[in-house]
Design a protein around this motif. Structure first.
Motif, PDB file in Angstrom:
ATOM      1  N   LEU A 137      -7.427  -9.430   7.906  1.00  0.00           N
ATOM      2  CA  LEU A 137      -7.881  -8.148   7.358  1.00  0.00           C
ATOM      3  C   LEU A 137      -7.491  -8.005   5.886  1.00  0.00           C
ATOM      4  O   LEU A 137      -8.257  -7.480   5.063  1.00  0.00           O
ATOM      5  CB  LEU A 137      -7.299  -6.991   8.173  1.00  0.00           C
ATOM      6  CG  LEU A 137      -7.836  -6.842   9.603  1.00  0.00           C
ATOM      7  CD1 LEU A 137      -6.968  -5.855  10.388  1.00  0.00           C
ATOM      8  CD2 LEU A 137      -9.284  -6.374   9.590  1.00  0.00           C
ATOM      9  N   ASN A 138      -6.307  -8.486   5.532  1.00  0.00           N
ATOM     10  CA  ASN A 138      -5.873  -8.413   4.134  1.00  0.00           C
ATOM     11  C   ASN A 138      -6.744  -9.283   3.225  1.00  0.00           C
ATOM     12  O   ASN A 138      -6.986  -8.936   2.065  1.00  0.00           O
ATOM     13  CB  ASN A 138      -4.406  -8.831   4.015  1.00  0.00           C
ATOM     14  CG  ASN A 138      -3.459  -7.753   4.507  1.00  0.00           C
ATOM     15  OD1 ASN A 138      -3.776  -6.558   4.454  1.00  0.00           O
ATOM     16  ND2 ASN A 138      -2.295  -8.146   4.997  1.00  0.00           N
ATOM     17  N   GLU A 139      -7.206 -10.417   3.735  1.00  0.00           N
ATOM     18  CA  GLU A 139      -8.122 -11.260   2.954  1.00  0.00           C
ATOM     19  C   GLU A 139      -9.415 -10.488   2.653  1.00  0.00           C
ATOM     20  O   GLU A 139      -9.934 -10.523   1.523  1.00  0.00           O
ATOM     21  CB  GLU A 139      -8.447 -12.542   3.733  1.00  0.00           C
ATOM     22  CG  GLU A 139      -7.269 -13.493   3.943  1.00  0.00           C
ATOM     23  CD  GLU A 139      -7.073 -14.425   2.764  1.00  0.00           C
ATOM     24  OE1 GLU A 139      -7.715 -14.229   1.717  1.00  0.00           O
ATOM     25  OE2 GLU A 139      -6.258 -15.376   2.896  1.00  0.00           O
ATOM     26  N   SER A 236      -9.553   5.575   5.099  1.00  0.00           N
ATOM     27  CA  SER A 236      -9.861   5.815   3.697  1.00  0.00           C
ATOM     28  C   SER A 236      -9.276   4.714   2.822  1.00  0.00           C
ATOM     29  O   SER A 236      -8.157   4.240   3.057  1.00  0.00           O
ATOM     30  CB  SER A 236      -9.299   7.177   3.272  1.00  0.00           C
ATOM     31  OG  SER A 236      -9.333   7.326   1.875  1.00  0.00           O
ATOM     32  N   VAL A 237     -10.028   4.311   1.802  1.00  0.00           N
ATOM     33  CA  VAL A 237      -9.535   3.304   0.863  1.00  0.00           C
ATOM     34  C   VAL A 237      -8.274   3.797   0.171  1.00  0.00           C
ATOM     35  O   VAL A 237      -7.372   3.009  -0.138  1.00  0.00           O
ATOM     36  CB  VAL A 237     -10.645   2.957  -0.155  1.00  0.00           C
ATOM     37  CG1 VAL A 237     -10.068   2.237  -1.361  1.00  0.00           C
ATOM     38  CG2 VAL A 237     -11.713   2.093   0.504  1.00  0.00           C
ATOM     39  N   ALA A 238      -8.178   5.100  -0.034  1.00  0.00           N
ATOM     40  CA  ALA A 238      -6.970   5.662  -0.643  1.00  0.00           C
ATOM     41  C   ALA A 238      -5.750   5.408   0.233  1.00  0.00           C
ATOM     42  O   ALA A 238      -4.653   5.133  -0.270  1.00  0.00           O
ATOM     43  CB  ALA A 238      -7.158   7.157  -0.874  1.00  0.00           C
ATOM     44  N   VAL A 239      -5.909   5.502   1.552  1.00  0.00           N
ATOM     45  CA  VAL A 239      -4.801   5.220   2.471  1.00  0.00           C
ATOM     46  C   VAL A 239      -4.404   3.755   2.393  1.00  0.00           C
ATOM     47  O   VAL A 239      -3.214   3.419   2.313  1.00  0.00           O
ATOM     48  CB  VAL A 239      -5.195   5.590   3.911  1.00  0.00           C
ATOM     49  CG1 VAL A 239      -4.136   5.112   4.900  1.00  0.00           C
ATOM     50  CG2 VAL A 239      -5.399   7.086   4.053  1.00  0.00           C
ATOM     51  N   LEU A 240      -5.380   2.864   2.401  1.00  0.00           N
ATOM     52  CA  LEU A 240      -5.076   1.436   2.349  1.00  0.00           C
ATOM     53  C   LEU A 240      -4.402   1.058   1.032  1.00  0.00           C
ATOM     54  O   LEU A 240      -3.483   0.229   1.009  1.00  0.00           O
ATOM     55  CB  LEU A 240      -6.362   0.629   2.543  1.00  0.00           C
ATOM     56  CG  LEU A 240      -7.017   0.766   3.922  1.00  0.00           C
ATOM     57  CD1 LEU A 240      -8.360   0.046   3.949  1.00  0.00           C
ATOM     58  CD2 LEU A 240      -6.110   0.230   5.017  1.00  0.00           C
ATOM     59  N   ASP A 245       0.678  -0.220  -1.811  1.00  0.00           N
ATOM     60  CA  ASP A 245       1.737   0.112  -2.769  1.00  0.00           C
ATOM     61  C   ASP A 245       3.098   0.230  -2.082  1.00  0.00           C
ATOM     62  O   ASP A 245       4.120  -0.183  -2.628  1.00  0.00           O
ATOM     63  CB  ASP A 245       1.406   1.423  -3.485  1.00  0.00           C
ATOM     64  CG  ASP A 245       0.205   1.298  -4.407  1.00  0.00           C
ATOM     65  OD1 ASP A 245      -0.117   0.153  -4.797  1.00  0.00           O
ATOM     66  OD2 ASP A 245      -0.415   2.326  -4.726  1.00  0.00           O
ATOM     67  N   ALA A 246       3.087   0.790  -0.861  1.00  0.00           N
ATOM     68  CA  ALA A 246       4.349   1.050  -0.159  1.00  0.00           C
ATOM     69  C   ALA A 246       4.910  -0.194   0.526  1.00  0.00           C
ATOM     70  O   ALA A 246       6.128  -0.389   0.578  1.00  0.00           O
ATOM     71  CB  ALA A 246       4.161   2.169   0.856  1.00  0.00           C
ATOM     72  N   TYR A 247       4.015  -1.042   1.055  1.00  0.00           N
ATOM     73  CA  TYR A 247       4.477  -2.152   1.894  1.00  0.00           C
ATOM     74  C   TYR A 247       4.030  -3.530   1.412  1.00  0.00           C
ATOM     75  O   TYR A 247       4.314  -4.526   2.070  1.00  0.00           O
ATOM     76  CB  TYR A 247       3.996  -1.942   3.334  1.00  0.00           C
ATOM     77  CG  TYR A 247       4.491  -0.653   3.942  1.00  0.00           C
ATOM     78  CD1 TYR A 247       5.803  -0.526   4.392  1.00  0.00           C
ATOM     79  CD2 TYR A 247       3.649   0.454   4.052  1.00  0.00           C
ATOM     80  CE1 TYR A 247       6.253   0.660   4.954  1.00  0.00           C
ATOM     81  CE2 TYR A 247       4.088   1.650   4.613  1.00  0.00           C
ATOM     82  CZ  TYR A 247       5.385   1.740   5.053  1.00  0.00           C
ATOM     83  OH  TYR A 247       5.834   2.924   5.602  1.00  0.00           O
ATOM     84  N   GLY A 248       3.316  -3.587   0.299  1.00  0.00           N
ATOM     85  CA  GLY A 248       2.893  -4.877  -0.235  1.00  0.00           C
ATOM     86  C   GLY A 248       1.521  -5.316   0.213  1.00  0.00           C
ATOM     87  O   GLY A 248       0.891  -6.144  -0.446  1.00  0.00           O
ATOM     88  N   ALA A 249       1.038  -4.782   1.314  1.00  0.00           N
ATOM     89  CA  ALA A 249      -0.303  -5.089   1.829  1.00  0.00           C
ATOM     90  C   ALA A 249      -0.685  -3.960   2.775  1.00  0.00           C
ATOM     91  O   ALA A 249       0.184  -3.365   3.423  1.00  0.00           O
ATOM     92  CB  ALA A 249      -0.334  -6.428   2.556  1.00  0.00           C
TER      93      ALA A 249
END
Length: 456
Positions: A137-139, A236-240, A245-249
């Motif tokens: 999912l991160n990719e 939301s893209v804002a949440v992702l 920012d908070a957890y690195g991914a």
């Protein structure tokens, strides 16, 4: 010597019965409290279903991205994508499919479809598979960010689906209407029942009918964190971006249940979730359909992963809620009671076998069975009433979500579900021990099937 052995047998059966009865009472009262709160909520606020026509639809459709992780999905990815492309009733979406360099068959099918339809985007992972679903999912997340920068546009939300899902035509419309007000939106999941394996595949239908018919809606209504189901959900893209920012991914690559954890962590950051039970124009529920495992071995693998990620590793990883938020604590406790419930269940089955063995031995020896105390009789009677109540709710939930023909199967499927849960708990415990010893998590997926005849 024989009398001593018989005394030990009677004492063991008695203690097992007491342990199981007390455990069932605690779990039964917990379930009863959920039912009472649910009934109060329904009486006060009415149905949890919404009409599609009454949603706050935007004047112009916004851009949505659908993420489909695909490791070894050659059997289903083609039909799934073609169905989604034909069904989605939304003018602005793109389907990202995450594949691996060492899975050329799956990626070849996706590449062929992408060449025919620009709404399909193939993303090849940088590492060989399988890694984890979160890594996949991160990719796709990084590919989406790159595409937005190149196009000079901003995607509103990411929708998650699996490679075997049958999408609802109007689900993107629901997400587009609600994602501005609620930053995480989950629609119900309705498992398809495999007629050739009705007991195993069908027990998922019973469980989701209860969970997504009542429990998740109540959880959202109480303001507790809403765990996502990994399919049929929009973020939301804002949440992702905030999670990155908070957890690195945005998706935790060390997690076996990244969707569950993301929902709770987003709620902890103050984002609002919504469990959307929306009726389409024909009065049918906007929901995701899919076949779940149809064999005991596959079901045990899947539920073992869920139990490891939610009840065991999840406890370590995300802990509890904010101190004053009692509803969130209550729901997380319910999420994590699975292994304890399995121990109680195993004790109950052992007690039943023990009572049978004790009755046989007492009959052979011509001795009366030990008397059951009044307190034990009362405890067993209360548990019987709670069991009847629980099974009644399950039958009603299945009948409401499917039909009464399926509802009749709900009672025998409850026994099948118990056996699968006990086997899954053993697998989960072993998997958790391996994780504690430093073994990295891997994508322990099951073989997927796409329906030959699509549901309406």
């Amino acid at each position: 010597m024989g009398e001593i052995a018989l005394w030990w047998l009677d004492a063991t059966v008695r203690e097992l019965t007491l342990f199981a009865a007390v455990g069932f009472l605690i779990g039964g009262v917990d379930d009863l409290l959920v039912d009472v709160v649910w009934l109060y909520h329904r009486l006060r606020y009415g149905s949890t279903r919404r009409s599609l026509a009454n949603l706050p639809h935007p004047e112009d459709a916004r851009r949505l991205a659908v993420f489909v992780p695909a490791w070894d999905e050659a059997a289903v990815i083609g039909p799934m994508l073609r169905t989604a492309l034909a069904r989605f009733d939304h003018p602005c979406f793109r389907i990202y499919v995450g594949c691996y360099p060492n899975d050329p068959v799956t990626s070849g099918i996706v590449a062929e479809l992408a060449a025919q339809d620009s709404r399909v985007r193939l993303v090849i992972a940088t590492r060989a598979g399988p890694t984890t679903k979160a890594d996949n999912l991160n990719e796709m997340w990084r590919a989406l960010r790159h595409d937005d920068a190149v196009d000079g546009e901003t995607t509103l939300a990411v929708v998650l689906h699996d490679a075997e899902d049958v999408v609802h035509p109007l689900e993107l419309m629901v997400f587009d209407a609600l994602i501005s007000r609620y930053q995480l939106v989950q629609i119900p999941v309705l498992p398809l029942v495999d007629r050739r394996a009705r007991l195993v595949s069908g027990h998922y239908a019973d469980e989701f009918a209860e969970s997504h018919g009542r429990h998740m809606a109540l959880r959202a209504a109480l303001g507790a964190g809403l765990p996502l189901s990994g399919v049929g959900c929009a973020i939301s893209v804002a949440v992702l971006a905030a999670m990155e920012d908070a957890y690195g991914a945005p998706f935790d690559e060390d997690s076996l249940t990244e969707d569950y954890e993301l929902g709770l962590r987003a709620a902890a950051l103050g984002y609002r979730p919504c469990f959307a039970r929306v009726e389409d124009w024909a009065g049918r529920l906007v929901a995701v359909r899919a076949f779940f495992p149809a064999t005991v071995e596959a079901a045990v693998r899947q539920k073992g992963r869920w139990m490891t990620g939610i009840a065991l590793a999840g406890w370590d990883r995300i802990g509890w809620a904010r101190v004053p938020h009692l509803a969130d604590h209550w729901m997380r406790m319910r999420d994590r009671r699975g292994p304890l419930a399995v121990i109680v269940l195993a004790a109950a089955y052992l007690a039943i076998v023990g009572w049978g063995a004790a009755a046989l031995v007492h009959t052979i020896l011509g001795l009366p069975l030990p008397d059951i105390s009044e307190g034990m009789r009362l405890l067993l009677t209360v548990n019987l009433l709670l069991l009847i109540w629980r099974l009644g709710w399950r039958v009603a939930s299945t009948g409401r979500a499917y039909d009464w023909h399926e509802a009749l199967w709900a009672v025998p499927r409850a026994i099948v579900g118990n056996v699968i849960s006990m086997l899954a708990a053993i697998r989960a415990a072993a998997q958790y021990v391996r994780m504690l010893s430093g073994s990295p998590p891997r994508w322990d997926k099951t073989v997927h099937v796409f329906p030959e005849e699509l549901p309406a």
